[in-house]
Design an enzyme around this catalytic site. Structure first.
Site, mmCIF file in Angstrom:
data_model
loop_
_atom_site.group_PDB
_atom_site.id
_atom_site.type_symbol
_atom_site.label_atom_id
_atom_site.label_comp_id
_atom_site.label_asym_id
_atom_site.label_seq_id
_atom_site.Cartn_x
_atom_site.Cartn_y
_atom_site.Cartn_z
ATOM 1 N N LYS A 125 0.868 -1.183 0.000
ATOM 2 C CA LYS A 125 0.000 0.000 0.000
ATOM 3 C C LYS A 125 0.894 1.220 0.000
ATOM 4 O O LYS A 125 2.012 1.185 0.493
ATOM 5 C CB LYS A 125 -0.868 0.013 1.266
ATOM 6 C CG LYS A 125 -2.122 0.840 1.115
ATOM 7 C CD LYS A 125 -3.172 0.051 0.390
ATOM 8 C CE LYS A 125 -4.443 0.818 0.203
ATOM 9 N NZ LYS A 125 -5.545 -0.059 -0.201
ATOM 10 N N ASP A 165 -6.842 4.329 -4.696
ATOM 11 C CA ASP A 165 -7.526 4.063 -3.422
ATOM 12 C C ASP A 165 -8.220 5.392 -3.086
ATOM 13 O O ASP A 165 -8.432 6.213 -3.995
ATOM 14 C CB ASP A 165 -6.506 3.645 -2.342
ATOM 15 C CG ASP A 165 -7.171 2.995 -1.136
ATOM 16 O OD1 ASP A 165 -7.552 1.825 -1.212
ATOM 17 O OD2 ASP A 165 -7.345 3.673 -0.098
HETATM 18 N N1 GLU Z 1 -7.172 0.126 -3.348
HETATM 19 C C1 GLU Z 1 -7.816 -1.095 -3.711
HETATM 20 C C2 GLU Z 1 -7.734 -2.067 -2.560
HETATM 21 O O1 GLU Z 1 -7.724 -1.678 -1.429
HETATM 22 C C3 GLU Z 1 -7.302 -1.639 -5.031
HETATM 23 C C4 GLU Z 1 -5.848 -1.968 -5.079
HETATM 24 C C5 GLU Z 1 -5.319 -2.395 -6.435
HETATM 25 O O2 GLU Z 1 -6.092 -2.469 -7.385
HETATM 26 O O3 GLU Z 1 -4.105 -2.646 -6.520
HETATM 27 O O4 GLU Z 1 -7.748 -3.261 -2.702
#
Ligand code: GLU
Length: 444
Positions: A125, A165
């Site tokens: 993240k 996100d």
């Molecule tokens: N932010 C989204 C999640 O929490 C998507 C992450 C992504 O597609 O890499 O899963």
């Protein structure tokens, strides 16, 4: 003392000042208890000690110049938590609440969520405490360019593939990608959620919300029910909430409320999504303006009161810890039967236990919102093949993935003696996948 207890005892001491990470780690470890007595090899391999420390956490300076010519400075983060299952994968969040604890909790959750998708993606993240609210397009672009000027050193199609996100959508991914390409000269699949004109995938925009609708539909059908005739409350009005609402409506449910950080709207006639999309996606305005468009709709200040509305299905799609014990008690006494987490860890540990004790079906975020990252992995496949799939093809794959996740967590819960406890089911199933990959790869 059991292995889990030994590790739990040290969690706070080793992660001082990181309450969100401690919360996420505690929830998972508590769920895993029944597995550890039977498997002494985990302790021998120091698996929990290893899994709780990120492989790498990068913190960097993000300086940029605002429209008045003033120099502004923010903190940038990328926590590359675990790459046992595949290249690091996870979104980038731009929000003032971002700090190392929030990044670590999100990256940690992402490991198990990504494991549950059945696709080869590890957990990461990233983000910044930058607040995109009220910023001009030019300021957003300057910030994204500065952020990528450091991040590009650490990402790549086979190492780490960020995505959006909270606060990071198609516009931001476009600016981030433009800067990556300028710095490296490579048009690579290094970010998902890209525009359809430069390597993106159909359904990626809708995927997290649609996936939540699909998995809840699975849970309803398994109990001989459906969305038909059900009142649904959805917190948030960002990407996840909007497309969850769209899918709920397509499946026959009635969405009666949505919210943003200022408060919530209640429309007993059912929310008009076209109006919400216009306000939030096009005009980037407050949700309160919805009430001015609809005579029967009301706006109320304060977002947590959204949980006072009686409903059959509650879908928290705003942010972490938005649903506390008091809200859970109110929802239960008002007759809620199903809760599906569109956001990551929106329900506090205490509220989660209230729901479980009351026999509510609770689908945790790491299963229920996995459709977004799963479709990101589908975007990576299409990018590698250089052949895009149609909307229908991707949507069908997403439906199959969500059904697979539902079966997986349902079976894991039942097999470990916790039928219908999907917190346990998701944590156990996600952990099994990741731990098998880690064990096979030795002490690394
Ligand atoms: N932010 C989204 C999640 O929490 C998507 C992450 C992504 O597609 O890499 O899963």
């Amino acid at each position: 003392m059991s292995y889990v207890d030994k590790v739990l005892e040290k969690i706070e001491e080793k992660n001082r000042g990181e309450p969100e990470f401690i919360q996420a780690a505690t929830e998972i470890l508590e769920s895993l208890r029944p597995m550890f007595g039977l498997n002494p090899e985990y302790e021998k391999a120091a698996l929990l000690e290893r899994i709780l420390i990120p492989e790498r956490a990068i913190i960097f300076r993000v300086p940029w110049v605002d429209d008045e010519g003033k120099i502004r400075v923010h903190k940038g983060f990328r926590v590359q938590f675990n790459s046992a299952v595949g290249p690091y994968k996870g979104g980038i969040r731009f929000h003032p609440s971002v700090n190392l604890s929030v990044m670590k909790f999100l990256a940690f959750e992402q490991i198990f969520k990504n494991g549950l998708t059945g696709l080869s993606i590890g957990g990461a993240k990233g983000g910044s405490n930058f607040n995109p609210k009220g910023k001009s397009d030019n300021e957003i672009m300057s910030f994204c360019q500065s952020f990528m000027s450091e991040l590009y050193k650490y990402i790549g199609p086979d190492t780490d593939v960020p995505a959006g996100d909270i606060g990071v959508g198609g516009r931001e991914i476009g600016y981030l990608f433009g800067q990556y390409k300028k710095l490296t000269g490579i048009h690579a699949g290094v970010l998902t959620g890209a525009g359809l004109d430069f390597g993106g995938s159909y359904v990626r925009t809708e995927a997290t919300g649609y996936g939540l609708g699909y998995i809840m539909d699975n849970a309803l059908k398994a109990r001989g029910e459906s969305f038909e005739g059900k009142d649904v409350v959805i917190s948030g009005s960002g990407n996840v909430a909007i497309y969850a609402a769209e899918k709920v409506e397509q499946l026959g449910g009635k969405v009666i409320s949505m919210s943003d950080s200022s408060g919530y709207i209640h429309d007993p006639d059912g929310i008009s999504l076209a109006d919400v999309k216009q306000l939030k996606e096009v005009e980037r305005k407050r949700i309160s303006e919805y009430a001015e468009l609809k005579p029967n709709a009301e706006f109320y200040c304060g977002c947590s009161d959204i949980w006072n509305l009686p409903c059959d299905v509650a879908l928290p799609c705003a942010t972490q810890n938005e649903l506390d014990t008091k809200s859970a008690e109110t929802l239960i006494s008002n007759g809620v039967k199903y809760v599906g987490e569109g956001a990551n860890m929106p329900t506090t540990l205490e509220a989660t236990n209230k729901f479980l004790d009351a026999g509510i079906i609770l689908l945790p975020g790491k299963a229920a919102n996995a459709g977004g990252v799963a479709t990101s992995a589908l975007e990576m496949s299409q990018r590698s093949m250089r052949i895009p799939w149609t909307f229908e093809e991707v949507d069908k794959k997403l439906q199959d993935i969500m059904s697979g996740i539902y079966k997986n967590i349902d079976t894991a819960a039942a097999e470990h003696g916790f039928k219908d406890n999907y917190i346990r089911g998701a944590n156990i199933a996600g952990f099994l996948k990741v731990s098998r990959a880690m064990m096979a790869q030795g002490v690394v």
